[in-house]
Design an enzyme around this catalytic site. Structure first.
Site, PDB file in Angstrom:
ATOM      1  N   VAL A  80       0.878  -1.324  -0.033  1.00 36.63           N
ATOM      2  CA  VAL A  80       0.035  -0.004   0.108  1.00 36.63           C
ATOM      3  C   VAL A  80       0.984   1.188  -0.033  1.00 36.63           C
ATOM      4  O   VAL A  80       1.777   1.418   0.772  1.00 36.63           O
ATOM      5  CB  VAL A  80      -1.085   0.093   1.148  1.00 36.63           C
ATOM      6  CG1 VAL A  80      -1.739   1.197   1.078  1.00 36.63           C
ATOM      7  CG2 VAL A  80      -1.842  -1.174   1.227  1.00 36.63           C
ATOM      8  N   LEU A  90      -5.793  -1.941   2.155  1.00 38.54           N
ATOM      9  CA  LEU A  90      -5.567  -3.331   2.287  1.00 38.54           C
ATOM     10  C   LEU A  90      -6.801  -4.097   2.773  1.00 38.54           C
ATOM     11  O   LEU A  90      -7.101  -5.264   2.143  1.00 38.54           O
ATOM     12  CB  LEU A  90      -4.593  -3.583   3.595  1.00 38.54           C
ATOM     13  CG  LEU A  90      -4.043  -4.898   3.673  1.00 38.54           C
ATOM     14  CD1 LEU A  90      -3.551  -5.536   2.672  1.00 38.54           C
ATOM     15  CD2 LEU A  90      -2.948  -4.778   4.923  1.00 38.54           C
ATOM     16  N   TYR A 119      -1.409  -8.868  10.060  1.00 37.69           N
ATOM     17  CA  TYR A 119      -2.239 -10.053   9.398  1.00 37.69           C
ATOM     18  C   TYR A 119      -3.452 -10.667  10.283  1.00 37.69           C
ATOM     19  O   TYR A 119      -4.111 -11.113   9.861  1.00 37.69           O
ATOM     20  CB  TYR A 119      -1.471 -11.016   8.546  1.00 37.69           C
ATOM     21  CG  TYR A 119      -0.881 -10.251   7.323  1.00 37.69           C
ATOM     22  CD1 TYR A 119      -1.616  -9.961   6.308  1.00 37.69           C
ATOM     23  CD2 TYR A 119       0.502  -9.586   7.369  1.00 37.69           C
ATOM     24  CE1 TYR A 119      -1.139  -9.172   5.305  1.00 37.69           C
ATOM     25  CE2 TYR A 119       0.869  -8.950   6.392  1.00 37.69           C
ATOM     26  CZ  TYR A 119       0.293  -8.801   5.311  1.00 37.69           C
ATOM     27  OH  TYR A 119       0.665  -8.104   3.998  1.00 37.69           O
ATOM     28  N   PHE A 404       7.473 -17.059   0.012  1.00 31.48           N
ATOM     29  CA  PHE A 404       6.992 -16.445  -1.064  1.00 31.48           C
ATOM     30  C   PHE A 404       6.482 -15.321  -1.064  1.00 31.48           C
ATOM     31  O   PHE A 404       6.314 -14.712   0.132  1.00 31.48           O
ATOM     32  CB  PHE A 404       5.941 -17.465  -1.897  1.00 31.48           C
ATOM     33  CG  PHE A 404       4.670 -17.644  -0.882  1.00 31.48           C
ATOM     34  CD1 PHE A 404       3.548 -16.841  -0.651  1.00 31.48           C
ATOM     35  CD2 PHE A 404       4.669 -18.973   0.101  1.00 31.48           C
ATOM     36  CE1 PHE A 404       2.621 -17.083   0.453  1.00 31.48           C
ATOM     37  CE2 PHE A 404       3.745 -19.196   0.754  1.00 31.48           C
ATOM     38  CZ  PHE A 404       2.922 -18.231   0.922  1.00 31.48           C
TER      39      PHE A 404
END
Length: 404
Positions: A80, A90, A119, A404
């Protein structure tokens, strides 16, 4: 904000945004690698007019879960713009990803968190843990078991999918939290010639034991730092073995490489047998522990009924999910020979969960009794947490190598 797909023509915009957010600068070769990485991903952007101010990409992964595997978007390049923070960008991006996943009957998502505090607010819980292990290899590795004495051989990385891929798949089935790899993931990501984080490291090396392969290790090396006299390093990226003796043989090899004095393995599982069969724990030390794969249960019912259960369970769970209200409510989870059921109920509650904490338990890596002790899960029926832990248990702890 306009939330929409990011076309291939805007990939450079997405990369510039990510580099801005993560304070990075990359040469053209690395930028090309990142573009190639994003091409097959699902890409969602937040646009302010025609300016890309938010971005999330999702790999189309398949993740091993207890008793099987599930499709699982792997979130990456989540960005962001600093000019648009705290404006719901987000939230909008993740809401769109969750909506699309639910439409496709994809019940879980996963990521590696750059900032843990972010998160959890979106329902992700740390479902696997990793430890960093260091071996002082200036002397022979002391072991309590006899290593497998079959010969070792070096494998060309180009042959890895065919030669060691079957061994990886066999061990992947034994542990939850493992991502399936196609040839492109092997060659483009896992075995890239140059390490993105340390360009002083060698290209990847692969040593294997047995034919067919019973175990292998992927590692990189670098020599002594002449300025600081830091000994040469062997960095282990992956080690898989089908028996403790095979594992011991691979660790012994890694600790015996000439002109090196340290073996460092980041992200090993908490139940790595090395930590038990090493004869000298001053020589083999755990130097760090960290949350690895974060999981989000997009559809709690589908996720719970898709995984396997090692013991019968009959509990009433109360789940709270502010981001995806369809998951909230009181449900009876029951399992038996025909599989698991998860249905609404008005019966008294046994355990109350936030969806983040239920996600942390989902792969079997976090104990419910520990969450109760920490005040994060409420146990209404004495013994319910231990009963749930018994049913969630897996023979080996979940583990994730692939970042990742």
């Amino acid at each position: 904000m306009d939330i929409r797909d990011v076309p291939e023509a805007h990939l450079d915009r997405a990369l510039e945004l990510a580099y801005l957010v993560f304070h990075e600068r990359h040469e053209e070769e690395q930028r090309k690698h990142h573009r190639d990485l994003l091409l097959p991903c699902e890409r969602i952007g937040a646009y302010d007019g025609e300016t890309l101010v938010g971005f999330v990409a999702a790999h189309r992964f398949t993740l091993s879960v207890p008793g099987g595997e599930l499709p699982c978007p792997g979130l990456t390049f989540v960005s962001v713009a600093p000019t648009h923070r705290r404006r719901g960008v987000l939230s909008a991006l993740l809401a769109e990803l969750f909506r699309r996943s639910a439409e496709r009957a994809v019940p879980i998502a996963a990521l590696w968190a750059s900032e843990d505090a972010i998160y959890g607010r979106f329902g992700f819980g740390p479902a696997t843990q990793g430890v960093t292990v260091e071996i002082d290899s200036r002397r022979p590795l002391a072991l309590r078991i006899d290593p497998d004495e079959r010969p070792l051989r070096l494998i060309d990385p180009a042959d890895a999918p065919d030669v060691v891929g079957p061994c990886f798949e066999a061990t992947r089935a034994d542990r939850a939290g493992r991502i399936a790899r196609d040839d492109e993931r092997w060659s483009g990501e896992w075995l890239a010639d140059e390490d993105e984080e340390d360009d002083e490291l060698s290209p990847p090396r692969i040593v294997a034991l047995g034919d067919p392969v019973a175990g292998y290790a992927v590692y990189r090396t670098k020599g002594e730092d002449e300025d600081t006299h830091t000994p040469g390093l062997v960095r282990v990226d992956e080690l898989e073995a089908d028996t403790p003796a095979v594992s011991a043989a691979l660790w012994r090899y890694l600790a015996s490489i000439d002109l090196t004095g340290t073996v460092r393995a980041c992200g090993r599982p908490l139940d790595d047998p090395l930590l038990l069969f090493a004869a000298d724990r001053d020589q083999v030390r755990v130097t760090g522990q960290f949350p690895a794969l974060w999981v989000r249960l997009i559809d709690v019912r589908a996720a719970l009924t898709a995984r396997g259960w090692v013991a019968a369970v009959d509990l009433v769970l109360e789940v709270h999910d502010s981001r995806l209200p369809a998951n909230s409510g009181r449900f009876r989870l029951s399992s038996g020979p025909e599989g698991a059921q998860y249905e609404p109920t008005g019966d008294p509650v046994d355990l109350s969960f936030g969806v983040q904490d239920l996600a942390a338990c989902y792969l079997g890596g976090t104990k419910v009794v520990d969450l109760v002790a920490a005040g994060l899960v409420e146990e209404h029926t004495p013994g319910a947490a231990a009963t749930f832990d018994t049913a969630l248990r897996t023979p080996r702890l979940p583990h994730t190598d692939d970042e990742f």
